[in-house]
Design a protein around this motif. Sequence first.
Motif, PDB file in Angstrom:
ATOM      1  N   HIS A  28      45.713  -1.113  15.418  1.00 16.69           N
ATOM      2  CA  HIS A  28      45.075  -0.413  16.526  1.00 16.69           C
ATOM      3  C   HIS A  28      46.079   0.411  17.336  1.00 16.69           C
ATOM      4  CE1 HIS A  28      45.663  -4.699  17.997  1.00 16.69           C
ATOM      5  NE2 HIS A  28      46.470  -4.018  18.783  1.00 16.69           N
TER       6      HIS A  28
ATOM      7  N   ASP B  19      36.489  -3.273  15.914  1.00 16.99           N
ATOM      8  CA  ASP B  19      37.161  -2.260  15.101  1.00 16.99           C
ATOM      9  C   ASP B  19      36.461  -0.925  15.302  1.00 16.99           C
ATOM     10  OD1 ASP B  19      38.552  -0.795  13.233  1.00 16.99           O
ATOM     11  OD2 ASP B  19      37.368  -1.539  11.531  1.00 16.99           O
TER      12      ASP B  19
ATOM     13  N   THR C 218      38.262   1.905  14.255  1.00 16.46           N
ATOM     14  CA  THR C 218      39.099   2.819  13.473  1.00 16.46           C
ATOM     15  C   THR C 218      38.387   3.348  12.236  1.00 16.46           C
ATOM     16  OG1 THR C 218      40.086   1.040  12.149  1.00 16.46           O
ATOM     17  CG2 THR C 218      41.171   1.587  14.234  1.00 16.46           C
TER      18      THR C 218
ATOM     19  N   ASP D 149      41.983   0.249  20.152  1.00 17.81           N
ATOM     20  CA  ASP D 149      42.369   1.364  19.290  1.00 17.81           C
ATOM     21  C   ASP D 149      42.922   2.525  20.126  1.00 17.81           C
ATOM     22  OD1 ASP D 149      42.528   3.433  17.462  1.00 17.81           O
ATOM     23  OD2 ASP D 149      40.363   3.538  17.096  1.00 17.81           O
TER      24      ASP D 149
ATOM     25  N   THR E 218      44.253   5.250  19.229  1.00 17.71           N
ATOM     26  CA  THR E 218      43.980   6.607  18.764  1.00 17.71           C
ATOM     27  C   THR E 218      42.817   7.225  19.533  1.00 17.71           C
ATOM     28  OG1 THR E 218      42.425   5.950  17.008  1.00 17.71           O
ATOM     29  CG2 THR E 218      44.781   5.967  16.458  1.00 17.71           C
TER      30      THR E 218
END
Length: 631
Positions: A75, A90, A92, A509, A511
């Motif tokens: 993550h 999750d 991603t 996460d 990102t």
Amino acid sequence: MTTQASDARADWEDRIGRRSHDAVGEAPVLEPPTGLRAESGGHQVTLTWDAVPGAVGYQVYFADSSKDHLEPLDHAGRDVLAVPHPPYVDTTGGAGAERWYAVSTLSDVAVQGDPSARVSATPTHTPGPVAVRVDAAGDLGLLDRPWRPMIGSEHLSHALSSDSTGGRVIGTELTAALRAAHEELGVTSVRAHGILCDDLAVYREVNGEPVHDFSGVDRVYDHIRGLGLYPVVEISFMPFNLASDPSKKVFDYAAIVSPPKDWQRWQDLVRDLVQHLVDRYGLEEVVEHWSFEVWNEANLEVFWSGTLDEWHRLYDVTAAAVRSVDERLRVGGPSSAAAGWVEELLGHVEGSGAPLDFVSTHTYGSPPLDFRASLERYGRGGTPIWWTEWGVTPTHFNEVSDAVFAGVFLLRGMASAMGRIEALSYWVVSDHFEELGRPPSLLHGGFGLRTIGELRKPRWWALALLERLDDWRLPVSLTGDGAGSLVEVLATRSEVGDVSVLAWNMTLDQTKAAGSAAHDRAVTVRVDGLEPGASYTLTHDRVDADHSNIAAVWGGLREGDQAWPDEGQWEALRRVDRLEALEEPRVVIADEQGAAAVSFDLPMPAMSFLHLARDPAEGGGNRTEGVDGSR
């Protein structure tokens, strides 16, 4: 960021990556968790599993098919990726793309077993709502407040500096930040590096004989005590004249990280320092409120040029020196990076007999692991666990530190720590921080909760909202898409019956640190257990991309790559440096069942603080009978 700062950052990351002191203790290999479940939601999968006795944490794995090799689910926290408990969300993967998951159990950060059997799930394209129910008549006891015991700071002599950064006087602003942490956040202690560094001139040798001078230490600690704070004395780093290799240095202020050239002289220095502190501040105060932590992150070669055995010797010698002044003084460690060396220290002191009054370690990018099981295995159950450094990223000059995401991350970690960790210390209080050079611009991805210029970042607001919660914790249940994994809630009640609800939305996460509309959620908070027919004034404060977010304001004010505000811009920033309301206060009336509800959209990332204050007098405001569906 300047070229020099960028080069320093790259060099720092390279050195942090080389953990030459990694070791493995005697922790057992544990079976994987059973009952792994994967629930599909809008652009997310929520994983839950059954707890494993003896676990300090769990590593989540994924694969794109039932046959593909499992990979750790990254993550992007850039440190320990394991988590202390379920659920794990999750975000991603892609909507409509099936993934397979497994989870392994950690008995120590360096010891994990095989992954569990795999389960699969496929995120959907359509997010659903989240429903929250708060029982205002319930009682979960006093709210735990793990942020209060301590906060991190740049080395404390920095608080006496008359130099300037960005036109702001360093010492004045770092002092103001520490005072505000005590007065506004309830923080009682401060931890920092380098009390034995040569800028305070504590040790020198004259004609080959040691000379101890604690006048510089006095100036620092008198200043800190004047703010109402107590020191967590990190006993570091090595004075030049006492170092076996003074060329081994870290940070721009050249802290020496080598073992001592003379162990007896080190022990004498530590003993005399502690005795001096007891004489100056009083034995009862130091016993009750101070503590002594041995070194900093010795499991990284950048912070300790010796071996693990030499560090264990350092611990034993240092702890003996502290306790020689008084047996009641608190000393602990390993003060390690990435949750390392806890097992090693527990095993070592079991043999050496050295005191260990608290266990301290550090991680970034995930909620802190749970070392209660490790302590139990060594017969040390109940020993305080202190995360003396913790944060959203271990990397300085990382823009996530200035973002709303970092504030919501802080809420998740503090909520996770409640009831199992005595102290979770955010690193650090202020952007007046010079380990890799002084800040090159206003918002440069600094570690601080407050900027240069003393503006509050979203992480400050997160702690301020936690501190605003009332004393008595209330039961909360959540259902819906990402309930308990994306969207989390704390709720409290005051002595007079006011109810506070702190709700947030985030994924680990990073990102998606800039935000992800696919993970925004519509939330309804229903509060039961109110007095039927009673009126309450509702206030709703918000931190998100558009509210209580100093980075957004500065982005709209700055011109080009402007590093620092001009005077007019400083004034504009100070005017908006406040917690903002999402809506105007209004009156809500509990229905016949004693319930009231509020609905709102909660972006990812964002936090909302709802407060229902019982109206002593009827009237005023916009009335809402029972359930309010406005958004």
